[in-house]
Design a protein around this motif. Sequence first.
Motif, PDB file in Angstrom:
ATOM      1  N   MET A 228       0.854  -1.184   0.000  1.00 13.71           N
ATOM      2  CA  MET A 228       0.000   0.000   0.000  1.00 13.71           C
ATOM      3  C   MET A 228       0.891   1.236   0.000  1.00 13.71           C
ATOM      4  N   GLN A 229       0.790   2.021  -1.053  1.00 12.33           N
ATOM      5  CA  GLN A 229       1.592   3.224  -1.177  1.00 12.33           C
ATOM      6  C   GLN A 229       0.687   4.446  -1.207  1.00 12.33           C
ATOM      7  N   PHE A 230       1.037   5.448  -0.377  1.00  7.09           N
ATOM      8  CA  PHE A 230       0.271   6.677  -0.307  1.00  7.09           C
ATOM      9  C   PHE A 230       1.016   7.798  -1.022  1.00  7.09           C
ATOM     10  N   GLU A 231       0.333   8.892  -1.240  1.00  6.63           N
ATOM     11  CA  GLU A 231       0.970  10.026  -1.905  1.00  6.63           C
ATOM     12  C   GLU A 231       2.141  10.538  -1.069  1.00  6.63           C
ATOM     13  N   PRO A 232       3.181  11.075  -1.725  1.00  4.60           N
ATOM     14  CA  PRO A 232       4.320  11.616  -0.977  1.00  4.60           C
ATOM     15  C   PRO A 232       3.880  12.687   0.020  1.00  4.60           C
ATOM     16  N   ASP A 233       4.531  12.712   1.164  1.00  5.45           N
ATOM     17  CA  ASP A 233       4.270  13.701   2.224  1.00  5.45           C
ATOM     18  C   ASP A 233       2.887  13.554   2.851  1.00  5.45           C
TER      19      ASP A 233
ATOM     20  N   THR B 102     -12.853  13.584   4.827  1.00  4.65           N
ATOM     21  CA  THR B 102     -11.574  14.149   4.385  1.00  4.65           C
ATOM     22  C   THR B 102     -10.833  13.141   3.513  1.00  4.65           C
ATOM     23  N   LEU B 103     -10.415  13.582   2.335  1.00  5.05           N
ATOM     24  CA  LEU B 103      -9.587  12.739   1.482  1.00  5.05           C
ATOM     25  C   LEU B 103      -8.166  12.765   2.020  1.00  5.05           C
ATOM     26  N   VAL B 104      -7.693  11.627   2.512  1.00  8.65           N
ATOM     27  CA  VAL B 104      -6.347  11.543   3.066  1.00  8.65           C
ATOM     28  C   VAL B 104      -5.324  11.404   1.947  1.00  8.65           C
ATOM     29  N   SER B 105      -5.608  10.483   1.001  1.00 12.64           N
ATOM     30  CA  SER B 105      -4.626  10.233  -0.052  1.00 12.64           C
ATOM     31  C   SER B 105      -5.208   9.330  -1.126  1.00 12.64           C
ATOM     32  N   GLN B 106      -4.689   9.468  -2.341  1.00 13.23           N
ATOM     33  CA  GLN B 106      -4.834   8.407  -3.328  1.00 13.23           C
ATOM     34  C   GLN B 106      -3.922   7.267  -2.880  1.00 13.23           C
ATOM     35  N   VAL B 107      -4.324   6.033  -3.158  1.00 11.88           N
ATOM     36  CA  VAL B 107      -3.556   4.879  -2.680  1.00 11.88           C
ATOM     37  C   VAL B 107      -3.223   3.987  -3.881  1.00 11.88           C
ATOM     38  N   HIS B 108      -1.995   3.520  -3.903  1.00  6.38           N
ATOM     39  CA  HIS B 108      -1.568   2.618  -4.977  1.00  6.38           C
ATOM     40  C   HIS B 108      -1.298   1.236  -4.424  1.00  6.38           C
ATOM     41  N   HIS B 109      -1.781   0.235  -5.145  1.00  9.77           N
ATOM     42  CA  HIS B 109      -1.400  -1.143  -4.862  1.00  9.77           C
ATOM     43  C   HIS B 109      -1.229  -1.854  -6.196  1.00  9.77           C
ATOM     44  N   PRO B 110      -0.142  -2.616  -6.369  1.00 12.93           N
ATOM     45  CA  PRO B 110       0.135  -3.246  -7.675  1.00 12.93           C
ATOM     46  C   PRO B 110      -0.893  -4.290  -8.089  1.00 12.93           C
ATOM     47  N   SER B 111      -1.760  -4.711  -7.195  1.00 10.75           N
ATOM     48  CA  SER B 111      -2.777  -5.700  -7.552  1.00 10.75           C
ATOM     49  C   SER B 111      -3.938  -5.093  -8.322  1.00 10.75           C
ATOM     50  N   LEU B 112      -4.097  -3.781  -8.246  1.00 15.62           N
ATOM     51  CA  LEU B 112      -5.233  -3.105  -8.878  1.00 15.62           C
ATOM     52  C   LEU B 112      -4.891  -2.646 -10.287  1.00 15.62           C
TER      53      LEU B 112
ATOM     54  N   MET C  13      -7.725   3.778  -6.156  1.00 20.55           N
ATOM     55  CA  MET C  13      -8.103   3.600  -4.751  1.00 20.55           C
ATOM     56  C   MET C  13      -7.827   4.884  -3.976  1.00 20.55           C
ATOM     57  N   GLN C  14      -8.736   5.205  -3.057  1.00 19.90           N
ATOM     58  CA  GLN C  14      -8.564   6.370  -2.200  1.00 19.90           C
ATOM     59  C   GLN C  14      -8.842   5.998  -0.748  1.00 19.90           C
ATOM     60  N   LEU C  15      -8.259   6.770   0.167  1.00 11.80           N
ATOM     61  CA  LEU C  15      -8.529   6.639   1.592  1.00 11.80           C
ATOM     62  C   LEU C  15      -9.139   7.934   2.098  1.00 11.80           C
ATOM     63  N   TYR C  16     -10.315   7.828   2.705  1.00 11.02           N
ATOM     64  CA  TYR C  16     -11.006   8.953   3.326  1.00 11.02           C
ATOM     65  C   TYR C  16     -11.192   8.654   4.810  1.00 11.02           C
ATOM     66  N   THR C  17     -11.246   9.703   5.631  1.00 13.09           N
ATOM     67  CA  THR C  17     -11.549   9.517   7.052  1.00 13.09           C
ATOM     68  C   THR C  17     -12.615  10.514   7.491  1.00 13.09           C
ATOM     69  N   HIS C  18     -13.427  10.071   8.452  1.00 14.55           N
ATOM     70  CA  HIS C  18     -14.450  10.932   9.041  1.00 14.55           C
ATOM     71  C   HIS C  18     -14.334  10.788  10.553  1.00 14.55           C
ATOM     72  N   THR C  19     -13.886  11.852  11.203  1.00 17.60           N
ATOM     73  CA  THR C  19     -13.546  11.783  12.621  1.00 17.60           C
ATOM     74  C   THR C  19     -14.757  11.529  13.505  1.00 17.60           C
ATOM     75  N   ASP C  20     -15.869  12.207  13.242  1.00 12.86           N
ATOM     76  CA  ASP C  20     -17.038  12.103  14.124  1.00 12.86           C
ATOM     77  C   ASP C  20     -17.574  10.682  14.214  1.00 12.86           C
ATOM     78  N   THR C  21     -17.577   9.969  13.097  1.00 12.07           N
ATOM     79  CA  THR C  21     -18.103   8.602  13.076  1.00 12.07           C
ATOM     80  C   THR C  21     -17.011   7.542  13.231  1.00 12.07           C
ATOM     81  N   LYS C  22     -15.751   7.992  13.280  1.00 16.50           N
ATOM     82  CA  LYS C  22     -14.596   7.074  13.347  1.00 16.50           C
ATOM     83  C   LYS C  22     -14.682   6.047  12.219  1.00 16.50           C
ATOM     84  N   LEU C  23     -14.920   6.577  11.027  1.00 14.46           N
ATOM     85  CA  LEU C  23     -15.046   5.748   9.831  1.00 14.46           C
ATOM     86  C   LEU C  23     -13.912   6.087   8.872  1.00 14.46           C
TER      87      LEU C  23
END
Length: 248
Positions: free
Chosen positions: A1-6, A42-52, A72-82
Amino acid sequence: MQFEPDTSLPALAGYTILLPCVSVGNVGQLATDVVLATLQPTLVSQVHHPSLIAVCGPDPLSDNSASLSCAMQLYTHTDTKLAVVQIRSGFLPGKAHQFMADLLTWCKQQQVARVVSLTSSHAHERSDKQLTGTTLRYLATQGVQLGDNFVKLEQRESFPGLGPGEVPDQIFLPGSGIAKRLLVMCQEMGMEGVVLSKFCEEGDNTRDGIELADYLNKWLSWVEGDKYKAPPSWKHLFGPPAPVEMYW
């Protein structure tokens, strides 16, 4: 699982990971987009995986965004812990197992509370007892119960065509993609896993996506009531109306 730089990953301890499966009518992915459009996490990052399978396109959640969206993307929502891992592509042949292993290893490192998978299954493969009542079902790792308002997937009792000595898997969820294997792997790794599924067929599956998102809401209460929003990308599912010039 690779995330965007920084990229600075937030603390995900105690979060619920929401993951769609590529399945019949893409219902899991449609339901996940309903969650994203409604919560606006909140969009945390685009995510790369070589299987996709690599894919790139405009932001499906906004008509005015200048950003691109990948497989693939990773999002987080603090209020719902999702934490939502949205998948917008399919798997390369034979690569799904590596993806599941890497994802669940990462989830364990992040100390997430549970992994919830949204999927769908072929309606024409239902047994007689599944033809009436709700078309929504769930599966879960040992010790996890969702309550009386949720129907656990019935075990298949007969499998015509099996050869001598063949032992069937009583969990029958055809067309659901990696859902069943993901649940088995959660069990093996000692993680809490839940699969929510809907019986459906290919076609306009937007209604199925909303119903599956509602099923998730009845369990996790990720939004108050049933005030769901459809993503703007749904306007482009079937293109514009047919030109009148084609009719004589």
